[in-house]
Motif scaffolding. Structure first.
Motif: not given
Length: 537
Positions: A23, A56, A61-62, A65, A90, A94
């Motif tokens: 990430t 995302t 990585s939500s 965002t 988002a 994921t």
């Protein structure tokens, strides 16, 4: 058995570390592209959801965002309704991790193969320049993630026949609800729904749980991610808290829909045309995870405006409007934090200049002390927030951070001058000063409506130059009048102080505007010509 348990736990830990590295690396590579996609693709809720899903998926990585989106809302670059589309999307983004884990991690044994990849990525991160450094970190994270999955799979094999579906709550309504709660708790503990999904896939692979049990766990994990977001928004700004609450409500509604789907999906898997799903339960699980998130987004997109009004009603504005959006959650994204801080600085400046500008037009109407106190508190809060932002040396972000800190100093000095009421009154009521006093007041009052900060800075610069030259002439002229007995000496000090008040106030207005211009245009502030000629406060 004990060794395998430790191996499974270690594999889960490696997965979490790999996800973090991946990430961070992807986020560093995406850079401004992430922000550009979000800012330019939110005209409609559907576009926002698409942008949220894509970004995302790009950075895995939500939260990255969501934080960037909150920063745009806090900075006034995006409405809360537009931000909701991104938050919804988002959730879809994921699910990409689940597909990667199911297709690459469980269909292929890549643990040993990826060892050299981890070394190569680590070497890039240590010795290569950007962006290769970020690419190396992402590559190493990718390798560590799948090495972790291999360890998790091997560790879970030991549980085959020992941990069975009977070890979990029965496949009843109450049992499925317990599994949902268990999935949420696991996600809160690991701070990662992706790790939970990977664990469920591993348990499903060794027959420790059935598909309906795994599906209920995944629903709980999807809901569990919101608790992390809620914790992160506690004590944050209004935009952060609204985002956290909207994420929670949306995922709860999506979870309810997904839970209702468990029965028809279980029925379908028992039918002849559902054999494909039953034959590959891992792929069926990630497909179910993606499907119910798509379904949730589709269901809420048509009522986004009503949903946003509900959230605004649940989370009303609180605190001063000048700084209510400075949530600590934004500090994880320096660019988003600086956007929000810049917007707050504009609001503080507009508030001070509007009140002081009115005072220069009507000196009899003094600025209330509580207004100045509120402005002072907002300035301190914004300064504390900016100082907490972590920026890298030599970057544009650090230049902006320093510019904002300079602005706060000038705001404090200008606020102090706003308390010098006698000088303000003299600057407007004395015939020899009135014209310039009214000009300065008009310029200050125009700040709140000015859309072109460069033009305002140019006007402020011209005015402060004029005031500087005028002050020297005025001082000499007044002293000459007193010496020739054409003016009473009693008022000389007040007149000279008022002329100096005008000149210094105009200087602070120019410096604030020029620093804001530099931030907005990503240019350096203009040099302060004749700085040595300017007297200190």
């Amino acid at each position: 058995m004990q060794a395998e348990s430790v191996q499974a736990l270690g594999g889960l830990g490696l997965f979490l570390v790999g996800m973090h590295m991946l990430t961070e690396g992807l986020r560093g590579l995406a850079g401004e592209r992430l922000r550009s996609i979000l800012q330019k693709s939110t005209d409609t809720p559907l576009k926002g959801a698409t942008a949220g899903a894509l970004t995302t998926a790009m950075v895995q990585s939500s939260s990255a965002t969501t934080v960037a989106t909150v920063g745009f809302v806090a900075a006034g670059l995006m409405t809360f309704q537009q931000a909701l589309g991104v938050v919804f999307g988002a959730n879809i983004g994921t699910t990409i991790t689940g597909w990667l884990v199911a297709i690459v991690g469980f269909k292929l044994d890549l643990g040993l193969v990826l060892m050299p990849v981890v070394l190569g990525g680590a070497l890039l991160q240590l010795f290569a320049p950007n962006p290769w450094k970020q690419a190396g970190w992402a590559l190493a994270g990718f390798g560590v993630l799948f090495i972790g999955i291999d360890a998790l799979k091997d560790g879970m094999v030991a549980f085959r026949g020992i941990v069975t579906p009977d070890s979990f709550p029965a496949d009843t309504l109450a049992g499925r609800l317990k599994l949902v709660v268990l999935g949420a708790v696991l996600t809160v503990i690991t701070q990662s729904s992706s790790a939970g999904v990977a664990s469920a896939l591993a348990a499903l692979a060794v027959g420790a749980i059935t598909f309906p049990q795994a599906a209920a766990l995944v629903i709980g994990m999807n809901v569990g991610t919101t608790f992390t977001a809620m914790i992160a928004t506690l004590g944050g700004g209004t935009a952060s808290r609204r985002t956290g609450v909207s994420h929670l409500i949306f995922n709860l509604l999506t979870g309810c829909m997904a839970f209702a789907l468990l029965w028809p999906i279980g029925w379908a898997m028992q039918r002849p045309w559902g054999v494909a799903m039953a034959a590959d339960p891992q792929m069926a699980l990630v497909a179910f995870h993606t499907f119910f998130n798509f379904l949730g987004v589709a269901a809420v997109l048509g009522v986004t405006s009503q949903f946003s009004r509900l959230i605004i009603w649940i989370v009303p504005d609180r605190g001063t409007p000048m700084t209510r959006n400075l949530g600590r959650q934004l500090l994880t994204d320096p660019a988003a934090a600086l956007d929000a801080a810049n917007a707050a600085t504009h609001r503080i400046t507009a508030e001070l200049m509007t009140h002081l500008g009115r005072n220069l037009k009507q000196p009899g109407v003094e600025i209330r002390s509580d207004v100045l106190t509120e402005i002072s508190a907002a300035t301190r809060e914004a300064q504390s927030f900016v100082q907490a932002i972590s920026t890298e040396n030599g970057t544009a972000e650090q230049d902006n951070q320093q510019a904002l800190i300079h602005i706060f100093d000038h705001l404090d000095r200008l606020r102090h001058r706003a308390m010098q009421r006698e000088r303000i009154a003299t600057a407007v009521q004395e015939a020899s000063l009135q014209d310039r006093g009214l000009k300065l007041g008009a310029l200050m009052r125009s700040f709140a409506q000015e859309e072109d900060i460069s033009r305002f800075a140019s006007e402020a610069n011209a005015l402060r130059r004029d005031f500087r030259d005028f002050r020297e002439r005025y001082r000499a002229e007044q002293i000459r009048l007193v010496a020739s007995h054409s003016r009473e000496p009693q008022n000389l000090t007040l007149l000279l102080d008022s002329a100096r008040w005008l000149q210094r106030s105009a200087y602070h207005v120019w410096r604030i505007a020029d620093l804001l211009r530099a931030i907005e245009t990503e240019q350096q502030p203009r040099s302060v010509d004749d700085l040595l000629a300017e007297e200190n406060d």
